[in-house]
Design a protein around this motif. Structure first.
Motif, PDB file in Angstrom:
ATOM      1  N   GLU A  86       0.810  -1.209   0.000  1.00 54.36           N
ATOM      2  CA  GLU A  86       0.000   0.000   0.000  1.00 54.36           C
ATOM      3  C   GLU A  86       0.849   1.267   0.000  1.00 54.36           C
ATOM      4  O   GLU A  86       0.424   2.308  -0.482  1.00 54.36           O
ATOM      5  N   GLN A  87       2.038   1.204   0.566  1.00 53.17           N
ATOM      6  CA  GLN A  87       2.898   2.369   0.700  1.00 53.17           C
ATOM      7  C   GLN A  87       4.101   2.242  -0.237  1.00 53.17           C
ATOM      8  O   GLN A  87       4.457   1.143  -0.667  1.00 53.17           O
ATOM      9  N   PRO A  88       4.755   3.373  -0.552  1.00 54.86           N
ATOM     10  CA  PRO A  88       5.936   3.316  -1.429  1.00 54.86           C
ATOM     11  C   PRO A  88       7.006   2.380  -0.875  1.00 54.86           C
ATOM     12  O   PRO A  88       7.322   2.418   0.317  1.00 54.86           O
ATOM     13  N   ASP A  89       7.547   1.552  -1.757  1.00 57.50           N
ATOM     14  CA  ASP A  89       8.624   0.611  -1.437  1.00 57.50           C
ATOM     15  C   ASP A  89       8.216  -0.469  -0.438  1.00 57.50           C
ATOM     16  O   ASP A  89       9.066  -1.207   0.064  1.00 57.50           O
ATOM     17  N   GLU A  90       6.934  -0.582  -0.121  1.00 55.79           N
ATOM     18  CA  GLU A  90       6.484  -1.640   0.775  1.00 55.79           C
ATOM     19  C   GLU A  90       5.976  -2.829  -0.030  1.00 55.79           C
ATOM     20  O   GLU A  90       5.533  -2.683  -1.178  1.00 55.79           O
ATOM     21  N   GLU A  91       6.041  -4.010   0.581  1.00 59.84           N
ATOM     22  CA  GLU A  91       5.625  -5.244  -0.078  1.00 59.84           C
ATOM     23  C   GLU A  91       4.621  -5.990   0.789  1.00 59.84           C
ATOM     24  O   GLU A  91       4.583  -5.809   2.013  1.00 59.84           O
ATOM     25  N   ILE A  92       3.853  -6.810   0.148  1.00 57.34           N
ATOM     26  CA  ILE A  92       2.977  -7.748   0.848  1.00 57.34           C
ATOM     27  C   ILE A  92       3.595  -9.132   0.730  1.00 57.34           C
ATOM     28  O   ILE A  92       3.901  -9.592  -0.375  1.00 57.34           O
ATOM     29  N   ILE A  93       3.801  -9.764   1.843  1.00 54.73           N
ATOM     30  CA  ILE A  93       4.372 -11.117   1.879  1.00 54.73           C
ATOM     31  C   ILE A  93       3.219 -12.117   1.910  1.00 54.73           C
ATOM     32  O   ILE A  93       2.286 -11.985   2.712  1.00 54.73           O
ATOM     33  N   TYR A  94       3.297 -13.137   1.049  1.00 48.01           N
ATOM     34  CA  TYR A  94       2.211 -14.125   1.009  1.00 48.01           C
ATOM     35  C   TYR A  94       2.778 -15.492   0.607  1.00 48.01           C
ATOM     36  O   TYR A  94       3.926 -15.607   0.145  1.00 48.01           O
ATOM     37  N   HIS A  95       1.962 -16.525   0.804  1.00 51.04           N
ATOM     38  CA  HIS A  95       2.344 -17.892   0.414  1.00 51.04           C
ATOM     39  C   HIS A  95       1.860 -18.179  -1.003  1.00 51.04           C
ATOM     40  O   HIS A  95       0.664 -18.082  -1.305  1.00 51.04           O
ATOM     41  N   LYS A  96       2.804 -18.513  -1.878  1.00 51.80           N
ATOM     42  CA  LYS A  96       2.462 -18.916  -3.248  1.00 51.80           C
ATOM     43  C   LYS A  96       2.004 -20.376  -3.246  1.00 51.80           C
ATOM     44  O   LYS A  96       2.661 -21.235  -2.648  1.00 51.80           O
ATOM     45  N   ARG A  97       0.916 -20.647  -3.900  1.00 48.93           N
ATOM     46  CA  ARG A  97       0.429 -22.034  -3.981  1.00 48.93           C
ATOM     47  C   ARG A  97       1.294 -22.784  -5.002  1.00 48.93           C
ATOM     48  O   ARG A  97       0.991 -22.825  -6.199  1.00 48.93           O
ATOM     49  N   ALA A  98       2.372 -23.346  -4.495  1.00 53.16           N
ATOM     50  CA  ALA A  98       3.317 -24.066  -5.360  1.00 53.16           C
ATOM     51  C   ALA A  98       3.993 -25.141  -4.525  1.00 53.16           C
ATOM     52  O   ALA A  98       3.949 -25.132  -3.287  1.00 53.16           O
ATOM     53  N   THR A  99       4.616 -26.070  -5.209  1.00 55.34           N
ATOM     54  CA  THR A  99       5.340 -27.140  -4.520  1.00 55.34           C
ATOM     55  C   THR A  99       6.635 -26.584  -3.942  1.00 55.34           C
ATOM     56  O   THR A  99       7.435 -25.963  -4.652  1.00 55.34           O
TER      57      THR A  99
END
Length: 856
Positions: free
Chosen positions: A540-553
């Motif tokens: 949402e903010q500059p240079d910020e990231e959202i960390i999440y789990h990718k549905r992958a092996t």
């Protein structure tokens, strides 16, 4: 720490200055018979009674297979109080004598097939001899030389495949070997096939370039490594003669190695022969004493040669010898007592004291007395809250006569916001809360606040760690994801998790098998596989990231073998994790389990070092078999206690700080002045940069200003690394830049730059002389007695009142300043200014004493 009376002088302040057997005598009595007219017949001579030996070998029987086999004998003399190696002193006789050869250190080589009985006696002693049987077979039939288990260990033993020689990436002078021999199949190919096999001469093995260079017969940049016709030389020669055979894939592999003895209590200057045995997958075993590699962990206490012969020094304490063979390791531990009378020890407060006192009693190492109340108060306030006690706190504590006041003080400090802030600063450094961009400020501030709140509410440590490892979302909603912003690479994330939370340094295993551990490349990449489904998208903010789990092996490939590996806990089995499940959950579950052999041990060792200055294991985040703890039972006990408490960090600190061992005085006695590992006294440590800056501000009644922080905020409350630029003091005194997960990044040593900064920097002078400071305030309080004003300074700086000599010196300095002003020797020196300068001088002198600069 002993009180000091620094010479107080403004002139000195502005100049450079330097800171800071029992002998047993055997007496013989000779009785002379009185003279007589006729001498009687002499009485038969009485033979002196010989001391009785109780000898034993390390085994009753063993087998030697083939002409290249051998066996190290260990003869032990057991008395009621100890076991002593007497191998080199015994008479070793073989029957029949023609089947074996025994050297002076008890190493046996076969000369023919048959059964041999070895008989050991100790000259000058009575007692039954010790016996052992050796079964020798296949002496005549020459078995193939095992390239992996016989040839490669020769390269390792003489350093040929080390990182500075042919084992480095790309090799040396067009000749390469795998690092430390961890890839013998590659070594065989490179020796036999690379460069058209020019290093090997099958027709004339002794003319092989490999041997000619190693023996120095032709120039070799690495010098002479191998003695011609030595047993190791003959192993390589026979391997060439036999046609350069590779070790078959189905050949037995080494499962483990063991050393005998595992531990011993020895006397200063004693000797101990070690015997090392390799155990193979087919159930067989072989003596590898002369093939193993030995390394002393504390060379000031013990030295070891290439045959496993250990010579101990005079310094009391614990020491260890690391033994390596291929990827396997073992450790021999020894305790060297001082042997003094321990006297009476204080009653143990808890199991910490029981273990520390047990070791001190074994060593015969008398501890220092218990610290007095001023020393304890200052020490525990710094260690828990990261600050000096105020004068009011000191007065209240010293006036309290209740027997439980120390326990109550520890609880008060643990419940304070200062405790949470101080340890949040510690963890922020470890977890790399680094602001590499200005736009990261929101996140670094939030992460620090999350740490501080977690510690203040005493969040269980396993929960805190789980929240970091499994963090998902955006940093404004879940500050724990801040760690993933600081550490982006998956392999680096794994390395930090292993080092910070397990005390395992996996970095080496990325490229090769860990030289001092059991971890392989497969272990490295399969453990990193837990983190391969961590995804990132714009926040949402500059240079910020959202960390999440990718549905992958979840999987990671070993780039060396090209094998794809599933997520695997260290030392465990591979896991099958469905793609909809976040592998980090399984990682955190294994990591924080009560029965995890690393998790609790690592944390209690880290906190032990924080409070006791030296870890039970050093470095504190290098918890490996080959780096054993100085007090292994204590480490295990603390880890068990911590896990059973629900990973309660405050309870762990209470246990440590309430112990009598923590409350020993820092002044050594005549016996423990050289002790640096047994905790017979409190080991002084220089105040951390932030603590020292805050301490100077408290004593001088000044403050620092930091960008985007409240006015007067203490340095121990600063959230990230960027404030080092606001204060040169913090940089000089070693505040970390938060670039690594190792606490070693924080500089704890004293140096010349620090001394000069304290003595003569504008920063310090300004703090001492500003109009709102303590010196100015005391100078104005002319109605207060000198002793009262001087006591205030000492209470703030040293948490005690001045001694008589210190008081006299300070009064004399005040008198000289006043006289100088009264006599108008200096036109600019008014009585008011003279009074303030005198107090500035006294403050400056105290700030430069070791008693102030060190926590003691």
């Amino acid at each position: 720490m002993k009180k000091t009376s620094p010479e107080i002088s403004l002139k000195a302040r502005k100049a450079a200055s330097s800171l800071p057997a029992i002998l047993f005598i055997a007496c013989s009595t000779f009785l002379a018979a009185p003279a007589q007219d006729s001498a009687p017949a002499p009485a038969p001579a009485v033979k002196p009674k010989l001391p009785k030996a109780n000898l034993s070998f390390q085994f009753q029987s063993a087998a030697l297979n083939g002409p290249r086999s051998g066996q190290q004998l260990i003869v032990t003399n057991t008395s009621p109080s100890k076991e002593k190696d007497v191998t080199a002193k015994t008479s070793l006789v073989a029957s029949p004598a023609n089947l074996v050869e025994i050297d002076s250190h008890g190493y046996v080589k076969p000369l023919g097939d048959g059964t041999v009985t070895i008989r050991a006696t100790l000259p000058g002693h009575s007692g039954a001899p010790a016996t052992a049987t050796l079964e020798i077979s296949n002496f005549i039939s020459e078995s193939p030389v095992d390239f992996s288990h016989e040839v490669v260990p020769v390269f390792t033993k003489y350093g040929c495949n080390g990182g500075g020689c042919h084992g480095k990436s790309g090799g040396q002078n067009n000749f390469r070997l795998s690092l430390l021999g961890y890839e013998p199949w590659n070594d065989h190919d490179w020796l036999v096939r690379e460069s058209r096999g020019r290093r090997i001469s099958p027709a004339a093995p002794e003319n092989s370039l490999l041997l000619l260079k190693a023996t120095g017969e032709i120039p070799h940049e690495g010098g002479i490594r191998l003695e011609k016709h030595s047993p190791d030389y003959e192993v390589i020669t026979r391997w060439i003669e036999q046609g350069l055979p590779a070790t078959p894939e189905e050949a037995p592999r080494v499962d483990r190695i063991e050393v005998f003895p595992v531990d011993r209590v020895v006397e200063p200057n004693d000797e101990q022969q070690l015997a090392v045995t390799a155990f193979f997958s087919d159930g067989s075993s072989r003596d590898i004493t002369h093939a193993a590699i030995y390394e002393a962990n504390q060379e000031e206490r013990a030295e070891v040669d290439s045959s496993g012969h250990v010579v101990f020094g005079k310094l009391a304490g614990s020491t260890s010898i690391m033994i390596r063979f291929q990827e396997h390791v073992a450790v021999f531990r020894a305790t060297i007592p001082l042997g003094k009378s321990i006297g009476s020890l204080p009653a143990p407060e808890n199991f910490v004291d029981e273990q520390i006192f047990k070791k001190l009693t074994l060593l015969g190492l008398p501890p220092s007395r218990q610290a007095d109340d001023p020393s304890f108060l200052r020490r525990v306030t710094i260690d828990i809250a990261g600050r000096l006690p105020t004068a009011e706190e000191t007065k209240t504590f010293l006036a309290d006569k209740s027997p439980d006041k120390r326990k109550r003080k520890i609880n008060v400090l643990l419940d304070s916001p200062d405790y949470a802030a101080y340890f949040a600063q510690k963890w922020a450094g470890i977890l790399r809360n680094k602001r590499t961009k200005d736009t990261y400020q929101r996140g670094t501030f939030a992460f620090h606040e999350w740490l501080r709140n977690s510690l203040y509410e005493n969040k269980p440590y396993d929960q805190l760690v789980t929240e970091v490892i499994t963090a998902s979302g955006e940093i404004g909603h879940n500050p724990a994801v801040g760690w993933y912003r600081a550490v982006k690479d998956q392999k680096e994330q794994m390395q930090d998790i292993a080092q910070v939370f397990l005390g395992i340094r996996m970095q080496c295993a990325q490229c090769h098998h860990h030289p001092y551990e059991k971890w392989s490349q497969d272990d490295y990449y399969s453990f990193a596989a837990f983190l391969t489904t961590v995804g990132r998208k714009k926040g949402e903010q500059p240079d910020e990231e959202i960390i999440y789990h990718k549905r992958a092996t979840a999987a990671m490939q070993n780039p060396n073998t090209q094998v794809t590996l599933k997520p695997t806990p260290l030392g465990g089995d591979a896991l099958e994790i469905p793609i909809e499940e976040d592998p980090r959950e399984a990682m955190a579950e294994w990591l924080t389990a009560k029965d995890n052999p690393y998790f609790a041990h690592m944390l209690v060792n880290r906190y032990w070092k924080h409070f006791f200055s030296i870890g039970l294991v050093e470095p504190e985040d290098d918890m490996r078999v080959t780096n054993p703890a100085s007090h292994p039972e204590l480490l295990n006990g603390l880890a068990t206690h911590f896990a059973e408490s629900g990973f309660d960090l405050k309870e762990l600190i209470r246990t440590l700080c309430n112990s009598r061992a923590y409350q020993f005085d820092s002044d050594p006695n005549e016996h423990n002045v050289k002790d640096t590992q047994n905790f017979s006294r409190y080991y002084p440590k220089r105040l951390q940069a932030e603590v020292l800056l805050d301490a100077i501000n408290l004593v001088s009644q000044s403050k620092d200003t930091f960008r985007n922080q409240p006015d007067g905020v203490r340095a121990t409350w600063l959230p990230d690394d960027k404030f080092n630029g606001d204060s040169f003091f913090l940089t000089v005194f070693g505040r970390p830049e938060m670039d690594s997960a190792c606490e070693c990044e924080r500089v704890a040593d004293a140096n010349l730059a620090q001394s000069l900064h304290l003595i003569n920097s504008d920063t310090i002078q300004t703090k001492l002389s500003h109009g709102e400071g303590r010196a100015a305030a005391l100078a104005k309080q002319v109605d207060r007695p000198d002793e009262d004003r001087l006591s205030e300074i000492y209470l703030y700086a040293l948490s005690r009142k001045p001694g008589a000599e210190e008081l006299d010196a300070a009064r004399a300095h005040l008198g000289r300043k006043r006289s100088k002003a009264a006599e108008k020797e200096d036109d600019e020196l008014t009585p008011e200014k003279a009074e303030q300068e005198a107090f500035e001088d006294i403050l400056w002198a105290l700030l430069n004493t070791k008693e102030f600069l060190f926590n003691h």
